[in-house]
Design an enzyme around this catalytic site. Sequence first.
Site, PDB file in Angstrom:
ATOM      1  N   SER A   1      -2.161   2.349  -5.015  1.00 22.33           N
ATOM      2  CA  SER A   1      -3.407   1.881  -3.649  1.00 22.33           C
ATOM      3  C   SER A   1      -3.246   0.423  -3.412  1.00 22.33           C
ATOM      4  O   SER A   1      -4.356  -0.223  -2.950  1.00 22.33           O
ATOM      5  CB  SER A   1      -4.586   2.480  -4.000  1.00 22.33           C
ATOM      6  OG  SER A   1      -4.699   4.010  -4.169  1.00 22.33           O
TER       7      SER A   1
ATOM      8  N   ASN B   1       7.896   2.781  -2.007  1.00 19.48           N
ATOM      9  CA  ASN B   1       8.290   3.769  -2.565  1.00 19.48           C
ATOM     10  C   ASN B   1       8.006   5.014  -1.599  1.00 19.48           C
ATOM     11  O   ASN B   1       6.853   5.188  -1.401  1.00 19.48           O
ATOM     12  CB  ASN B   1       7.742   4.167  -3.747  1.00 19.48           C
ATOM     13  CG  ASN B   1       8.072   5.552  -4.241  1.00 19.48           C
ATOM     14  OD1 ASN B   1       8.851   6.311  -3.705  1.00 19.48           O
ATOM     15  ND2 ASN B   1       7.180   5.858  -5.447  1.00 19.48           N
TER      16      ASN B   1
ATOM     17  N   LYS C   1       8.860   8.252  -1.312  1.00 22.11           N
ATOM     18  CA  LYS C   1       8.489   9.389  -1.954  1.00 22.11           C
ATOM     19  C   LYS C   1       9.407  10.374  -1.107  1.00 22.11           C
ATOM     20  O   LYS C   1      10.204  10.150  -0.503  1.00 22.11           O
ATOM     21  CB  LYS C   1       7.203   9.664  -2.086  1.00 22.11           C
ATOM     22  CG  LYS C   1       6.292   8.640  -2.851  1.00 22.11           C
ATOM     23  CD  LYS C   1       5.021   8.747  -3.224  1.00 22.11           C
ATOM     24  CE  LYS C   1       4.333   7.826  -3.875  1.00 22.11           C
ATOM     25  NZ  LYS C   1       3.168   8.074  -4.643  1.00 22.11           N
TER      26      LYS C   1
ATOM     27  N   GLU D   1       1.521   1.272 -13.185  1.00 23.01           N
ATOM     28  CA  GLU D   1       0.805   2.188 -12.069  1.00 23.01           C
ATOM     29  C   GLU D   1      -0.150   3.345 -12.875  1.00 23.01           C
ATOM     30  O   GLU D   1       0.168   4.302 -13.074  1.00 23.01           O
ATOM     31  CB  GLU D   1       2.001   3.066 -11.202  1.00 23.01           C
ATOM     32  CG  GLU D   1       2.868   2.174 -10.642  1.00 23.01           C
ATOM     33  CD  GLU D   1       3.577   2.862  -9.535  1.00 23.01           C
ATOM     34  OE1 GLU D   1       3.420   2.626  -8.274  1.00 23.01           O
ATOM     35  OE2 GLU D   1       4.068   3.794  -9.765  1.00 23.01           O
TER      36      GLU D   1
ATOM     37  N   HIS E   1       8.777   7.500 -12.638  1.00 29.46           N
ATOM     38  CA  HIS E   1       7.346   7.281 -11.830  1.00 29.46           C
ATOM     39  C   HIS E   1       6.431   8.630 -12.160  1.00 29.46           C
ATOM     40  O   HIS E   1       6.883   9.465 -12.479  1.00 29.46           O
ATOM     41  CB  HIS E   1       7.788   7.689 -10.091  1.00 29.46           C
ATOM     42  CG  HIS E   1       6.633   7.492  -9.414  1.00 29.46           C
ATOM     43  ND1 HIS E   1       5.747   8.319  -9.204  1.00 29.46           N
ATOM     44  CD2 HIS E   1       6.003   6.231  -8.597  1.00 29.46           C
ATOM     45  CE1 HIS E   1       4.646   7.967  -8.079  1.00 29.46           C
ATOM     46  NE2 HIS E   1       5.080   6.877  -8.115  1.00 29.46           N
TER      47      HIS E   1
ATOM     48  N   GLY F   1      -2.322   6.868  -4.807  1.00 26.88           N
ATOM     49  CA  GLY F   1      -2.366   7.786  -3.735  1.00 26.88           C
ATOM     50  C   GLY F   1      -3.908   7.939  -3.380  1.00 26.88           C
ATOM     51  O   GLY F   1      -4.389   9.021  -2.777  1.00 26.88           O
TER      52      GLY F   1
ATOM     53  N   GLU G   1       4.855  10.702 -10.814  1.00 18.83           N
ATOM     54  CA  GLU G   1       5.151  11.993 -10.075  1.00 18.83           C
ATOM     55  C   GLU G   1       6.402  12.703 -11.122  1.00 18.83           C
ATOM     56  O   GLU G   1       6.236  14.151 -10.755  1.00 18.83           O
ATOM     57  CB  GLU G   1       5.336  11.949  -8.580  1.00 18.83           C
ATOM     58  CG  GLU G   1       3.934  11.660  -7.823  1.00 18.83           C
ATOM     59  CD  GLU G   1       4.137  10.473  -6.907  1.00 18.83           C
ATOM     60  OE1 GLU G   1       4.976  10.523  -6.108  1.00 18.83           O
ATOM     61  OE2 GLU G   1       2.841  10.340  -6.537  1.00 18.83           O
TER      62      GLU G   1
HETATM   63  P1  PGA Z   1       0.297   4.331  -3.362  1.00 18.41           P
HETATM   64  O1  PGA Z   1       1.617   4.785  -4.450  1.00 18.41           O
HETATM   65  O2  PGA Z   1       0.426   3.004  -2.955  1.00 18.41           O
HETATM   66  O3  PGA Z   1       0.312   5.500  -2.171  1.00 18.41           O
HETATM   67  O4  PGA Z   1      -1.039   4.606  -4.530  1.00 18.41           O
HETATM   68  C1  PGA Z   1       2.201   4.038  -5.365  1.00 18.41           C
HETATM   69  C2  PGA Z   1       3.278   4.655  -6.029  1.00 18.41           C
HETATM   70  O5  PGA Z   1       3.246   5.914  -6.201  1.00 18.41           O
HETATM   71  O6  PGA Z   1       4.310   4.088  -6.454  1.00 18.41           O
END
Ligand code: PGA
Length: 248
Positions: free
Chosen positions: A206, A9, A11, A160, A89, A166, A91
């Site tokens: 992560s 992903n 983003k 998630e 997601h 992140g 976000e």
């Molecule tokens: P990340 O993000 O691997 O940077 O933690 C995962 C995601 O937002 O799908």
Amino acid sequence: MRRIMIAGNWKMNLIDDIEPLTGIEPIDNMDILICPPFTHIDKYSKSTEGTAVKVGAQNAYYEDSGAYTGEISYKFLRDFGVEYVILGHSERRHVFGETDEMVNMKVKKGLSEGFSLIVCIGEKESDRENNKHKMVVENQLKTALMGIENNFENIIIAYEPVWAIGTGKTATPLDAEDMHKFIREKIAEVAGREISANMQILYGGSVKKHNVKDLLRQDNIDGALIGGASLKYDHFISIIRNAEQINI
Ligand code: PGA
């Protein structure tokens, strides 16, 4: 042998050099997906054509067209050869205010348009601290899948935990497995045992090359949704190669 998915992903980021990704040969029992920003789907769909890498979208709206400034419909995505869409997601939920009900409308529309959907769910840190994480995840799951009846084949769930996205803090493989098992049981309640057993449940938050193997060794973790580590070719390919080594 179960099928696993390694999905990137991106983003709102671009990667300078994805050329090497286009050289990835198909891997038995593994789907590889990248989800770039909408503006770059066309370019990467073309450059990955005929390779193991598929290109998906990070979101879609539940109307076909109209006065929805800034949104994009499934019909438009189809024109670019998109088959997979990430929905709900964290976000989208926390930055843009998407509700479980909106996710459900997007799920229903996406299924009726024939897409495969990666539906994201996950609790906040405070939910876990207050021991509400399973309740929160169950509510998100059941609302997202409400009313889809027998149409579960094209659903992939991504667990998630918000506190792991992140942040560099990954759920331990055992904590993640505990939640994935719980999710599978809840899917069985709404969709039936057989569908639940075959449904892919990805872990996200992560995921890196050093932790992907321990996560994928768990019975109910069928792949990974990767943010930060999907933005560097050598990290992403190492995750793919490490995943390949797990005899699942
Ligand atoms: P990340 O993000 O691997 O940077 O933690 C995962 C995601 O937002 O799908």
